[in-house]
Design a protein around this motif. Sequence first.
Motif, PDB file in Angstrom:
ATOM      1  N   UNK A  55      36.719  40.365  43.616  1.00 22.52           N
ATOM      2  CA  UNK A  55      37.847  41.279  43.796  1.00 22.52           C
ATOM      3  C   UNK A  55      37.813  42.314  42.679  1.00 22.52           C
ATOM      4  N   UNK A  56      38.260  43.519  42.999  1.00 21.04           N
ATOM      5  CA  UNK A  56      38.264  44.576  41.997  1.00 21.04           C
ATOM      6  C   UNK A  56      39.574  45.348  42.052  1.00 21.04           C
ATOM      7  N   UNK A  57      40.102  45.667  40.874  1.00 19.99           N
ATOM      8  CA  UNK A  57      41.258  46.562  40.782  1.00 19.99           C
ATOM      9  C   UNK A  57      41.068  47.402  39.527  1.00 19.99           C
ATOM     10  N   UNK A  58      40.853  48.703  39.689  1.00 17.95           N
ATOM     11  CA  UNK A  58      40.588  49.564  38.533  1.00 17.95           C
ATOM     12  C   UNK A  58      39.388  49.049  37.774  1.00 17.95           C
ATOM     13  N   UNK A  59      39.580  48.791  36.486  1.00 14.15           N
ATOM     14  CA  UNK A  59      38.451  48.358  35.666  1.00 14.15           C
ATOM     15  C   UNK A  59      38.263  46.840  35.712  1.00 14.15           C
ATOM     16  N   UNK A  60      39.163  46.162  36.371  1.00 10.07           N
ATOM     17  CA  UNK A  60      39.097  44.695  36.364  1.00 10.07           C
ATOM     18  C   UNK A  60      38.336  44.161  37.566  1.00 10.07           C
ATOM     19  N   UNK A  61      37.421  43.222  37.288  1.00 10.74           N
ATOM     20  CA  UNK A  61      36.785  42.500  38.387  1.00 10.74           C
ATOM     21  C   UNK A  61      37.012  41.014  38.199  1.00 10.74           C
ATOM     22  N   UNK A  62      37.120  40.334  39.310  1.00 13.57           N
ATOM     23  CA  UNK A  62      37.296  38.887  39.277  1.00 13.57           C
ATOM     24  C   UNK A  62      36.346  38.299  40.291  1.00 13.57           C
ATOM     25  N   UNK A  63      35.494  37.393  39.829  1.00 14.08           N
ATOM     26  CA  UNK A  63      34.594  36.724  40.754  1.00 14.08           C
ATOM     27  C   UNK A  63      34.974  35.264  40.799  1.00 14.08           C
ATOM     28  N   UNK A  64      35.133  34.726  41.982  1.00 17.23           N
ATOM     29  CA  UNK A  64      35.422  33.299  42.086  1.00 17.23           C
ATOM     30  C   UNK A  64      34.416  32.627  43.009  1.00 17.23           C
ATOM     31  N   UNK A  65      33.987  31.468  42.562  1.00 12.11           N
ATOM     32  CA  UNK A  65      33.093  30.651  43.365  1.00 12.11           C
ATOM     33  C   UNK A  65      33.852  29.393  43.745  1.00 12.11           C
ATOM     34  N   UNK A  66      33.912  29.109  45.022  1.00 14.86           N
ATOM     35  CA  UNK A  66      34.641  27.923  45.456  1.00 14.86           C
ATOM     36  C   UNK A  66      33.659  26.825  45.803  1.00 14.86           C
ATOM     37  N   UNK A  67      33.954  25.642  45.298  1.00 18.09           N
ATOM     38  CA  UNK A  67      33.152  24.470  45.633  1.00 18.09           C
ATOM     39  C   UNK A  67      34.075  23.524  46.376  1.00 18.09           C
ATOM     40  N   UNK A  68      33.785  23.329  47.656  1.00 19.25           N
ATOM     41  CA  UNK A  68      34.718  22.619  48.521  1.00 19.25           C
ATOM     42  C   UNK A  68      34.225  21.211  48.794  1.00 19.25           C
ATOM     43  N   UNK A  69      35.106  20.233  48.605  1.00 12.06           N
ATOM     44  CA  UNK A  69      34.808  18.882  49.097  1.00 12.06           C
ATOM     45  C   UNK A  69      35.825  18.558  50.177  1.00 12.06           C
ATOM     46  N   UNK A  70      35.855  17.315  50.639  1.00  9.49           N
ATOM     47  CA  UNK A  70      36.639  16.993  51.836  1.00  9.49           C
ATOM     48  C   UNK A  70      38.077  17.515  51.761  1.00  9.49           C
TER      49      UNK A  70
END
Lengths: 155, 189
Positions: A76-91
């Motif tokens: 996700x990006x807003x102006x100068x900020x970026x956020x990266x998320x990695x989801x690790x899903x279990x049951x």
Amino acid sequence: MPEEFVPGADQLLDATDDRILARLASLYSAIDPVPSDLLERIDFSLAVAELEADIAELTRGELVGVRGESTDSVTFTSGSLSLMVTTVVSAHHVRIDGWVTSAGAEVDAVAEGVTRTVVADDAGRFSIDDLPRGHVHFVVRREGYRPVITPSIEV
Amino acid sequence: MNTTAPLGAQAAAAFTDYRDGDRDRLRDLVALLTPLLWHTARSQRASQQVAEDAIQTAWVRLVDASDSITDPKGIVSWLVVTVKRETWRLMRLAGRETAPEGGMPETVDDATPEDAVLRTDEQRVLWRHVNELSERCRALLRVIAFAATPDYASVAATLGMPVGSIGPTRGRCLAKLRTALLSDPSWEA
């Protein structure tokens, strides 16, 4: 236009009226249901309004996906900020490994009925364990800036 | 409506809790009132998109104005009026161009719903009699059906159709529908 006379119009409501109105509500619910994601979107609009936040855009990845037992990343990006998320899903649960372009930023992960807050380390990394599956969105707070809120992703 | 407390009272309680700092109660309030607001917008022949936008706008305004609302009991009417006005405004902006989406009737009044949607005979009978009413009556009944009985009077008044000054009287629209249903042997509610 003169009001036409309708017998019974001036009588108080009784149980039969209640039943007719209840049936009518079921009828309209069947014909024209409230869109399934409308509540979710209202909640999001309200969160934005309450926080007076900037909305980040999804710049990489997908908001909704069949992820199964897998790993997936969105940015996700807003102006100068970026956020990266990695989801690790279990049951039943989800772990989020994230990175934000602002060391020491405070990150909320807001899932249904639960909010987890963490502080990103000096490299901007953070990790959130044990989120329930479902919709989750993020709020990033930095000193001196308006909060940034992301759209929900389905995990 | 088989709710234990009237809609207005439930809404007032949730709103008061929210204003006292319990944010989850705002979700409850949204879940409680959005069906009523949806049918308020759609009964004005709004497209799905217009209805959704109007409802979101009304909720955001409620939150913005939450500190200045002195009577939480009035928020149901406040939201209904706000959705209705916003629906009209958006429809004017769009030039009332409302195209059908995905084969479904754009407003329910425009078409006979498919048999697939009306599953029971009872629903088909009810639908037939509803369609004999004027458009104004259909719009009114559609909305008040989503308000529990004690709120009927205030919601109807909000829609410009006061239903009696002493108690919640039936009103002409419901009286007509009731008479039609009760004289139809295929209706046995």
